[in-house]
Write a protein that holds these residues in place. Structure first.
Motif, PDB file in Angstrom:
ATOM      1  N   ILE A 185       0.985 -22.270 -14.940  1.00  0.00           N
ATOM      2  CA  ILE A 185       0.464 -22.487 -16.232  1.00  0.00           C
ATOM      3  C   ILE A 185      -0.841 -21.982 -16.252  1.00  0.00           C
ATOM      4  O   ILE A 185      -1.010 -21.501 -17.597  1.00  0.00           O
ATOM      5  N   ALA A 186      -1.737 -22.383 -15.284  1.00  0.00           N
ATOM      6  CA  ALA A 186      -3.094 -21.846 -15.604  1.00  0.00           C
ATOM      7  C   ALA A 186      -2.987 -20.181 -15.727  1.00  0.00           C
ATOM      8  O   ALA A 186      -3.901 -19.753 -16.682  1.00  0.00           O
ATOM      9  N   ARG A 187      -2.477 -19.589 -15.041  1.00  0.00           N
ATOM     10  CA  ARG A 187      -2.156 -18.118 -15.287  1.00  0.00           C
ATOM     11  C   ARG A 187      -1.771 -17.592 -16.522  1.00  0.00           C
ATOM     12  O   ARG A 187      -2.322 -16.852 -17.108  1.00  0.00           O
ATOM     13  N   ARG A 188      -0.933 -18.409 -17.058  1.00  0.00           N
ATOM     14  CA  ARG A 188      -0.499 -18.062 -18.389  1.00  0.00           C
ATOM     15  C   ARG A 188      -1.457 -18.289 -19.491  1.00  0.00           C
ATOM     16  O   ARG A 188      -1.316 -17.498 -20.593  1.00  0.00           O
ATOM     17  N   LYS A 189      -2.372 -19.314 -19.191  1.00  0.00           N
ATOM     18  CA  LYS A 189      -3.326 -19.385 -20.211  1.00  0.00           C
ATOM     19  C   LYS A 189      -4.551 -18.538 -19.905  1.00  0.00           C
ATOM     20  O   LYS A 189      -5.513 -18.866 -20.726  1.00  0.00           O
ATOM     21  N   GLY A 190      -4.486 -18.065 -18.953  1.00  0.00           N
ATOM     22  CA  GLY A 190      -5.790 -17.053 -18.702  1.00  0.00           C
ATOM     23  C   GLY A 190      -6.805 -17.944 -18.156  1.00  0.00           C
ATOM     24  O   GLY A 190      -8.127 -17.475 -18.127  1.00  0.00           O
ATOM     25  N   SER A 218      -2.642 -31.649 -15.597  1.00  0.00           N
ATOM     26  CA  SER A 218      -2.103 -31.207 -16.712  1.00  0.00           C
ATOM     27  C   SER A 218      -3.064 -31.420 -18.185  1.00  0.00           C
ATOM     28  O   SER A 218      -3.236 -30.436 -18.711  1.00  0.00           O
ATOM     29  N   ASN A 219      -3.749 -32.378 -18.355  1.00  0.00           N
ATOM     30  CA  ASN A 219      -4.687 -32.721 -19.425  1.00  0.00           C
ATOM     31  C   ASN A 219      -5.861 -31.575 -19.320  1.00  0.00           C
ATOM     32  O   ASN A 219      -6.287 -31.060 -20.365  1.00  0.00           O
ATOM     33  N   ALA A 220      -6.272 -31.359 -18.064  1.00  0.00           N
ATOM     34  CA  ALA A 220      -7.651 -30.597 -17.817  1.00  0.00           C
ATOM     35  C   ALA A 220      -6.952 -29.239 -18.462  1.00  0.00           C
ATOM     36  O   ALA A 220      -7.916 -28.578 -19.109  1.00  0.00           O
ATOM     37  N   LEU A 221      -5.841 -28.770 -17.904  1.00  0.00           N
ATOM     38  CA  LEU A 221      -5.510 -27.465 -18.387  1.00  0.00           C
ATOM     39  C   LEU A 221      -5.253 -27.333 -19.887  1.00  0.00           C
ATOM     40  O   LEU A 221      -5.332 -26.314 -20.621  1.00  0.00           O
ATOM     41  N   ARG A 222      -4.471 -28.243 -20.303  1.00  0.00           N
ATOM     42  CA  ARG A 222      -4.074 -28.381 -21.771  1.00  0.00           C
ATOM     43  C   ARG A 222      -5.426 -28.383 -22.598  1.00  0.00           C
ATOM     44  O   ARG A 222      -5.213 -27.589 -23.679  1.00  0.00           O
ATOM     45  N   THR A 224      -8.258 -27.174 -22.202  1.00  0.00           N
ATOM     46  CA  THR A 224      -9.375 -25.888 -21.697  1.00  0.00           C
ATOM     47  C   THR A 224      -8.773 -24.726 -22.331  1.00  0.00           C
ATOM     48  O   THR A 224      -7.965 -24.513 -22.029  1.00  0.00           O
ATOM     49  N   GLU A 225      -9.899 -23.942 -23.117  1.00  0.00           N
ATOM     50  CA  GLU A 225      -9.344 -22.639 -23.761  1.00  0.00           C
ATOM     51  C   GLU A 225     -10.207 -21.600 -22.933  1.00  0.00           C
ATOM     52  O   GLU A 225      -9.522 -20.638 -22.686  1.00  0.00           O
ATOM     53  N   ARG A 226     -11.347 -21.923 -22.027  1.00  0.00           N
ATOM     54  CA  ARG A 226     -11.900 -20.883 -21.151  1.00  0.00           C
ATOM     55  C   ARG A 226     -12.322 -21.599 -20.141  1.00  0.00           C
ATOM     56  O   ARG A 226     -12.738 -22.712 -20.149  1.00  0.00           O
ATOM     57  N   GLY A 227     -12.453 -20.653 -19.010  1.00  0.00           N
ATOM     58  CA  GLY A 227     -12.872 -21.208 -17.643  1.00  0.00           C
ATOM     59  C   GLY A 227     -11.819 -21.770 -16.896  1.00  0.00           C
ATOM     60  O   GLY A 227     -10.778 -20.942 -16.354  1.00  0.00           O
ATOM     61  N   GLY A 228     -11.606 -22.724 -16.487  1.00  0.00           N
ATOM     62  CA  GLY A 228     -10.454 -23.462 -16.025  1.00  0.00           C
ATOM     63  C   GLY A 228     -10.793 -24.740 -15.351  1.00  0.00           C
ATOM     64  O   GLY A 228     -11.527 -25.584 -15.944  1.00  0.00           O
ATOM     65  N   ALA A 229     -10.033 -25.286 -14.502  1.00  0.00           N
ATOM     66  CA  ALA A 229     -10.086 -26.683 -13.701  1.00  0.00           C
ATOM     67  C   ALA A 229     -10.334 -26.595 -12.121  1.00  0.00           C
ATOM     68  O   ALA A 229      -9.838 -25.632 -11.523  1.00  0.00           O
ATOM     69  N   GLU A 270      -1.757 -28.230 -28.916  1.00  0.00           N
ATOM     70  CA  GLU A 270      -0.199 -27.847 -28.781  1.00  0.00           C
ATOM     71  C   GLU A 270      -0.185 -26.909 -27.607  1.00  0.00           C
ATOM     72  O   GLU A 270      -1.238 -25.988 -27.424  1.00  0.00           O
ATOM     73  N   ALA A 271       0.977 -27.040 -26.621  1.00  0.00           N
ATOM     74  CA  ALA A 271       0.741 -25.967 -25.487  1.00  0.00           C
ATOM     75  C   ALA A 271       1.421 -24.765 -25.996  1.00  0.00           C
ATOM     76  O   ALA A 271       1.920 -24.666 -27.328  1.00  0.00           O
ATOM     77  N   ASP A 272       1.249 -23.735 -25.337  1.00  0.00           N
ATOM     78  CA  ASP A 272       1.666 -22.405 -25.528  1.00  0.00           C
ATOM     79  C   ASP A 272       3.387 -22.437 -25.842  1.00  0.00           C
ATOM     80  O   ASP A 272       3.725 -21.668 -26.687  1.00  0.00           O
ATOM     81  N   ASP A 273       3.985 -23.281 -25.318  1.00  0.00           N
ATOM     82  CA  ASP A 273       5.582 -23.467 -25.464  1.00  0.00           C
ATOM     83  C   ASP A 273       5.682 -24.214 -26.440  1.00  0.00           C
ATOM     84  O   ASP A 273       6.972 -24.376 -26.750  1.00  0.00           O
TER      85      ASP A 273
END
Length: 458
Positions: A185-190, A218-222, A224-229, A270-273
């Motif tokens: 999931i993280a990889r898919r969002k970059g 899940s919330n951390a990745l949802r 976050t647009e740049r960087g990561g967790a 909203e998630a990518d999917d």
């Protein structure tokens, strides 16, 4: 002139002089008496005034006391009414909670049937448009399942039905399972997902702990647009650990720190999917943390990110245990061609969907809504089943455990068996384990069911 040259004394003048002296004395005495009388009258006047004032104050006190007594009685009646209303509301809430906690089987049954039907449909030859619709339906079922499971878990926690099974847990294994789930999931969002290595052990419930961290990551990745967790573990004193889930997302304003733990509070992302957050993740986290007796804290800076910190007791390492021994197993595998399966399911929709799915896997199925119906079907078949798949809750208060025992006695050997249930309680799990049967929770994921059946038939 008298003898000796003295004048004779005038008796009348002497009498007058004596009277004047007496009058002067009387006037003096009278003045003193009048002064005393005046002072006495003044004192009596003051006393009378004080008496009148005291009477007035007593009357006011009595009036205020009566008024206060009436007010207190009114408050008592109001408090009694409020207590009655509060008790009624609490009882209604407890009834609702007990109903939801006990109704998991019925609520998840339609979802289970729909998921099995969709899985069977996906195995058929359909057009690309048909496959797209299947994927959309599957996503919708995932959302419904997630919502129902979370609501049921919340109700069970509120009702005290879901009780933690505290044990010594290797934190590294919990984090490893999370990493395998969330790295794609993280990889898919970059984004980057960093799980810091740890050798720490904690006293906790592994399933509940994983659920807490799963929601936080899940919330951390949802959001976050740049960087990561980052998920890291550090010691907090000699007896506790702190697990930090850090993100570089938008952050949370101070005035929303409490609101984010409320039910159905959505962040709006909203998630990518296309999946929309249900707004229940942090609410269930708060309940799970409370049930476990752990501590959860939050620090956040708008525009820079958020840190959720979970504090839990440390444990000494014990004999290494694979996490699947502490949690539900997820097996992989295929190859069920020709297997004869006994299906005991009292819900017609689920029975038909499961039969269709098993037949798509090239299994032969003898299905029935009751134990007797399935036994009769196999007597006609003339051979024992290779595997029993039984729903736990059957008609007339009977259970899938009974069905397994009856079939084993009838055919004289320990037939591999799977019990399917929506009941997450320990009692059903213990009954299944005592009967050497595997346990699967509804809604059943077809891939997991196929993998488990393949493993059991090898």
């Amino acid at each position: 002139m008298s003898e000796g040259g003295r004048s004779p004394v005038d008796p009348q003048a002497a009498r007058i002089a004596e009277l004047e002296t007496r009058v002067a004395r009387l006037e003096k005495v009278n003045s003193v008496l009048i002064d005393r009388v005046e002072r006495s009258m003044d004192s009596q006047g003051s006393a009378f005034s004080l008496f009148q004032t005291a009477i007035g104050l007593e009357r006011q006190i009595r009036e205020r006391t009566d008024e206060l007594t009436r007010t207190l009685r009114k408050l008592e009646r109001t408090n009694e009414e409020l207590k009655t209303a509060k008790d009624a509301a609490e009882e209604a809430n407890r009834s609702k909670t007990r109903f939801l906690a006990a109704a998991g089987h019925d609520l998840l049954q339609p979802v289970n049937a729909a998921r099995l039907s969709v899985s069977a449909l996906s195995d058929t030859r359909v057009s690309e448009e048909g496959r797209r619709f299947v994927r959309q339906i599957d996503r919708s079922l995932n959302t419904i399942e997630s919502l129902l499971r979370t609501l049921l878990d919340m109700s069970k926690l509120d009702a005290g039905v879901m009780v933690p099974n505290l044990t010594s847990v290797p934190i590294a294994e919990v984090l490893a399972s999370l990493e395998s789930d969330f790295r794609p999931i993280a990889r898919r969002k970059g984004l980057r997902l960093v799980i810091a290595p740890t050798t720490a052990w904690a006293v906790t419930d592994p399933v509940m702990l994983r659920r807490i961290l799963q929601n936080l990551v899940s919330n951390a990745l949802r959001y976050t647009e740049r960087g990561g967790a980052l998920v890291g573990v550090r010691a907090r004193g000699p007896d506790h650990l702190r697990i930090d889930v850090v993100d570089t997302g938008a952050g949370i304003p101070p005035d929303r720190h409490l609101a984010i733990f409320e039910e159905f509070h959505r962040g709006g992302t909203e998630a990518d999917d296309g999946e929309i957050a249900l707004g229940l993740g942090l609410s269930i986290v708060q309940r799970l943390v409370g049930a476990l007796g752990h501590l959860l804290s939050l620090t956040s800076t708008v525009g820079r990110g958020t840190v959720f910190s979970l504090v839990l007791p440390r444990a000494e390492p014990v004999q290494p245990l694979a996490l699947e021994n502490l949690m539900t197993r997820s097996l992989q595998g295929f190859g069920l061609s020709g297997a004869l399966v006994a299906l005991v399911e009292n819900d017609e929709a689920v029975r038909e969907a499961t039969t269709a799915l098993l037949e798509r896997w090239s299994c032969r199925v003898a299905a029935g809504r009751s134990i007797d119906a399935v036994v009769t079907a196999f007597e006609a078949e003339g051979r024992a089943p290779d595997l029993v798949l039984a729903d736990y809750h059957l008609d007339a208060g009977r259970t899938g455990i009974e069905a397994i025992r009856v079939l084993r006695r009838r055919f004289g050997w320990d037939i591999p068996a799977i019990v399917v249930t929506a009941d997450h309680g320990d009692e059903v799990a213990q009954q299944a384990a005592a009967s050497s049967a595997e346990l699967m929770l509804k809604p059943v994921k077809p891939a997991e069911l196929r993998a488990l059946m393949t493993h059991m038939l090898q």
